[in-house]
Structure formats: C-alpha cells, structure tokens
Scaffold this motif. Structure first.
Motif, PDB file in Angstrom:
ATOM      1  N   GLU A   3       5.149   1.316   2.232  1.00  0.00           N
ATOM      2  CA  GLU A   3       6.622   0.784   2.298  1.00  0.00           C
ATOM      3  C   GLU A   3       6.580  -0.728   2.361  1.00  0.00           C
ATOM      4  O   GLU A   3       5.908  -1.324   3.057  1.00  0.00           O
ATOM      5  CB  GLU A   3       7.142   1.553   3.548  1.00  0.00           C
ATOM      6  N   LYS A   4       7.446  -1.227   1.505  1.00  0.00           N
ATOM      7  CA  LYS A   4       7.140  -2.591   1.497  1.00  0.00           C
ATOM      8  C   LYS A   4       8.817  -2.927   1.142  1.00  0.00           C
ATOM      9  O   LYS A   4       9.325  -2.591   0.095  1.00  0.00           O
ATOM     10  CB  LYS A   4       6.463  -3.351   0.623  1.00  0.00           C
ATOM     11  N   GLY A   5       9.478  -3.607   2.104  1.00  0.00           N
ATOM     12  CA  GLY A   5      10.975  -4.120   1.659  1.00  0.00           C
ATOM     13  C   GLY A   5      11.739  -2.870   1.361  1.00  0.00           C
ATOM     14  O   GLY A   5      11.594  -1.793   2.183  1.00  0.00           O
ATOM     15  N   ASN A   6      12.505  -2.886   0.353  1.00  0.00           N
ATOM     16  CA  ASN A   6      13.281  -1.694   0.083  1.00  0.00           C
ATOM     17  C   ASN A   6      12.526  -0.555  -0.842  1.00  0.00           C
ATOM     18  O   ASN A   6      13.005   0.335  -1.131  1.00  0.00           O
ATOM     19  CB  ASN A   6      14.376  -2.160  -0.935  1.00  0.00           C
ATOM     20  N   LEU A   7      11.353  -0.775  -1.079  1.00  0.00           N
ATOM     21  CA  LEU A   7      10.305   0.076  -1.977  1.00  0.00           C
ATOM     22  C   LEU A   7       9.562   0.975  -1.097  1.00  0.00           C
ATOM     23  O   LEU A   7       8.894   0.469   0.296  1.00  0.00           O
ATOM     24  CB  LEU A   7       9.501  -0.691  -2.866  1.00  0.00           C
ATOM     25  N   ARG A   8       9.585   2.422  -1.062  1.00  0.00           N
ATOM     26  CA  ARG A   8       9.104   3.126  -0.352  1.00  0.00           C
ATOM     27  C   ARG A   8       8.218   4.346  -1.251  1.00  0.00           C
ATOM     28  O   ARG A   8       8.804   4.879  -2.198  1.00  0.00           O
ATOM     29  CB  ARG A   8       9.906   4.091   0.688  1.00  0.00           C
ATOM     30  N   GLU A  62      10.868   5.615  -3.931  1.00  0.00           N
ATOM     31  CA  GLU A  62      12.071   5.457  -3.586  1.00  0.00           C
ATOM     32  C   GLU A  62      12.421   3.881  -3.471  1.00  0.00           C
ATOM     33  O   GLU A  62      11.630   3.180  -2.899  1.00  0.00           O
ATOM     34  CB  GLU A  62      12.662   6.098  -2.189  1.00  0.00           C
ATOM     35  N   PHE A  63      13.596   3.457  -3.985  1.00  0.00           N
ATOM     36  CA  PHE A  63      14.049   2.192  -3.654  1.00  0.00           C
ATOM     37  C   PHE A  63      15.387   2.246  -3.113  1.00  0.00           C
ATOM     38  O   PHE A  63      16.386   3.051  -3.514  1.00  0.00           O
ATOM     39  CB  PHE A  63      14.418   1.557  -5.163  1.00  0.00           C
ATOM     40  N   ASN A  64      15.735   1.380  -1.936  1.00  0.00           N
ATOM     41  CA  ASN A  64      16.850   1.481  -1.187  1.00  0.00           C
ATOM     42  C   ASN A  64      17.283   2.943  -0.690  1.00  0.00           C
ATOM     43  O   ASN A  64      18.441   3.434  -0.859  1.00  0.00           O
ATOM     44  CB  ASN A  64      18.084   1.023  -1.707  1.00  0.00           C
ATOM     45  N   GLY A  65      16.284   4.085  -0.397  1.00  0.00           N
ATOM     46  CA  GLY A  65      16.482   5.178  -0.140  1.00  0.00           C
ATOM     47  C   GLY A  65      16.573   6.180  -1.319  1.00  0.00           C
ATOM     48  O   GLY A  65      16.883   7.464  -0.904  1.00  0.00           O
ATOM     49  N   LYS A  66      16.792   5.783  -2.528  1.00  0.00           N
ATOM     50  CA  LYS A  66      17.042   6.651  -3.585  1.00  0.00           C
ATOM     51  C   LYS A  66      15.736   6.923  -4.438  1.00  0.00           C
ATOM     52  O   LYS A  66      15.087   6.064  -4.620  1.00  0.00           O
ATOM     53  CB  LYS A  66      18.047   6.108  -4.392  1.00  0.00           C
TER      54      LYS A  66
END
Length: 98
Positions: A3-8, A62-66
C-alpha cells in the motif's frame, strides 16, 4: 500486501470473482488478455482463478478503494528464469561439458 498512498495491492478474495467476470467479458480488456472471442463468465472465472484454492500470488489492485486491475506473481524455477532474463545471465545455470 502493498500500500502506498491511494494505491493498494491485496490478495484476491472470493468476492472479487464478480469484478473479474465483468472485466474479462469486456472486449477492450480481452483484446490484451485471451482474445476478444474468449469472454469469461462466472464459471470460467471460478475455473481459471479459484478452482485450485490457491490464492498465493493472485492479487487485486485498488485505487481509492476501488478495484482497477488484477496482478499475479509466482516464483520462477531456474529454467523459466532463463526464458525471461538475458541468456548471458543464465550461464551459471547450464552444465559445462569438457
């Protein structure tokens, strides 16, 4: 897993199969994966991604949970490494005959 910032990047879950089926029935995605005439329904997603029960190395991005993508990784044996690495780096992997 990462996980880094909004990227997971996380391990694939059972409930992700619906998202995979949606992506893998999209002709724009299939143009780069399996071919446009090879869409995936839930049965095919289950067979290809879930039948082994081994989720090791299978991940959702995922980006911003999406969910935005799928990524898979696995350990290469020495023979397969030579297919992907410059052959000169694999000399140590070959027997030497005199």
């Amino acid at each position: 897993m990462f996980e880094k910032g909004n990227l997971r990047v996380r391990k694939l879950k059972e409930e992700d199969k619906y998202l995979l089926a949606k992506w893998l029935s999209n002709p724009s995605v299939l143009e780069f994966y399996e071919g446009r005439d090879q869409p995936f329904d839930l049965a095919k997603v289950n067979q290809v991604f879930y039948s082994s029960g081994d989720f090791k190395g299978k991940c959702l991005v995922e980006f911003n949970g999406k969910g935005i993508g799928y990524i898979q990784f696995y350990q290469l044996d020495d023979k397969k490494k030579c297919l992907w690495i410059d052959q000169r780096e694999c000399v140590w992997n070959r027997p030497i005959y005199w």
